[in-house]
Design an enzyme around this catalytic site. Structure first.
Site, PDB file in Angstrom:
ATOM      1  N   CYS A 148      -3.103   5.530   5.550  1.00 10.26           N
ATOM      2  CA  CYS A 148      -4.558   5.547   5.511  1.00 10.26           C
ATOM      3  C   CYS A 148      -5.139   5.894   6.884  1.00 10.26           C
ATOM      4  O   CYS A 148      -4.417   5.983   7.873  1.00 10.26           O
ATOM      5  CB  CYS A 148      -5.052   4.164   5.077  1.00 10.26           C
ATOM      6  SG  CYS A 148      -4.712   2.912   6.322  1.00 10.26           S
ATOM      7  N   CYS A 161       0.832  -1.225   0.000  1.00 14.52           N
ATOM      8  CA  CYS A 161       0.000   0.000   0.000  1.00 14.52           C
ATOM      9  C   CYS A 161       0.858   1.262   0.000  1.00 14.52           C
ATOM     10  O   CYS A 161       0.360   2.355  -0.260  1.00 14.52           O
ATOM     11  CB  CYS A 161      -0.942   0.007   1.196  1.00 14.52           C
ATOM     12  SG  CYS A 161      -0.083   0.078   2.778  1.00 14.52           S
ATOM     13  N   CYS A 218      -2.766  -2.854   8.524  1.00 16.47           N
ATOM     14  CA  CYS A 218      -2.410  -1.541   9.084  1.00 16.47           C
ATOM     15  C   CYS A 218      -2.055  -1.690  10.567  1.00 16.47           C
ATOM     16  O   CYS A 218      -1.200  -0.951  11.078  1.00 16.47           O
ATOM     17  CB  CYS A 218      -3.553  -0.557   8.928  1.00 16.47           C
ATOM     18  SG  CYS A 218      -4.302  -0.546   7.290  1.00 16.47           S
ATOM     19  N   ASP A 235       2.225   2.708   2.564  1.00 17.98           N
ATOM     20  CA  ASP A 235       2.143   3.485   3.808  1.00 17.98           C
ATOM     21  C   ASP A 235       3.419   3.339   4.630  1.00 17.98           C
ATOM     22  O   ASP A 235       4.043   2.273   4.652  1.00 17.98           O
ATOM     23  CB  ASP A 235       0.941   3.032   4.650  1.00 17.98           C
ATOM     24  CG  ASP A 235      -0.376   3.426   3.990  1.00 17.98           C
ATOM     25  OD1 ASP A 235      -0.329   4.136   2.976  1.00 17.98           O
ATOM     26  OD2 ASP A 235      -1.426   3.024   4.503  1.00 17.98           O
TER      27      ASP A 235
HETATM   28 FE1  FES Z   1      -1.683   0.090   4.276  1.00 17.84          FE
HETATM   29 FE2  FES Z   1      -3.382   1.194   5.864  1.00 17.84          FE
HETATM   30  S1  FES Z   1      -3.708   0.700   3.779  1.00 17.84           S
HETATM   31  S2  FES Z   1      -1.324   0.738   6.288  1.00 17.84           S
END
Ligand code: FES
Length: 130
Positions: A67, A34, A111, A36
């Site tokens: 996110c 993702c 996450c 992040d």
């Molecule tokens: Fe990857 Fe939240 S979508 S940490």
């Protein structure tokens, strides 16, 4: 996607967000899927008890590019870890975090891993330096 009230509360008003200048340790992790990224800063206090020295998380802050769930996770993990011994903090799991947030949607479970991993990375870095 349905977030719990607690997730929304921590996302809208995150606790412990920011940087600790002169932190005793830092830990950064990212999720390649993702994209992040989460970074945690620790201030550690050493305290002698009767027979051994304990190390406590005196202060903890985070910077997260991610996110809504990642922000909420960062906020709750820092709340949970503050005041803990390093040994106790190393025992925190993603399930503890998910429980504390009153659940996370299935697609957002990873996450919660990021939060626990960033904390543990910072603790490992501290132990390696000391
Ligand atoms: Fe990857 Fe939240 S979508 S940490």
């Amino acid at each position: 996607m349905q977030y719990s009230d607690k997730v929304l509360k921590h996302f809208k008003n995150p606790h412990n967000q920011g940087v600790i200048k002169n932190a005793d340790a830092e830990g950064q992790v990212g999720n390649p899927v993702c994209g992040d990224v989460m970074k945690m800063y620790l201030k550690i206090r050493k305290q002698k008890t009767e027979n051994r020295q304990q190390e406590y998380i005196e202060n903890i802050k985070f910077e997260t590019l991610g996110c809504a769930a990642a922000i909420a996770v960062s906020s709750i993990v820092t709340d949970m870890a503050k005041g803990m011994t390093l040994d106790k903090a190393m025992e925190l799991t993603k399930d503890d975090v998910i429980k504390e947030l009153s659940g996370l949607p299935e697609a957002k479970i990873h996450c919660s891993m990021l939060g626990v991993d960033a904390l543990k990375e910072a603790i490992k870095n501290f132990k390696n330096q000391n």
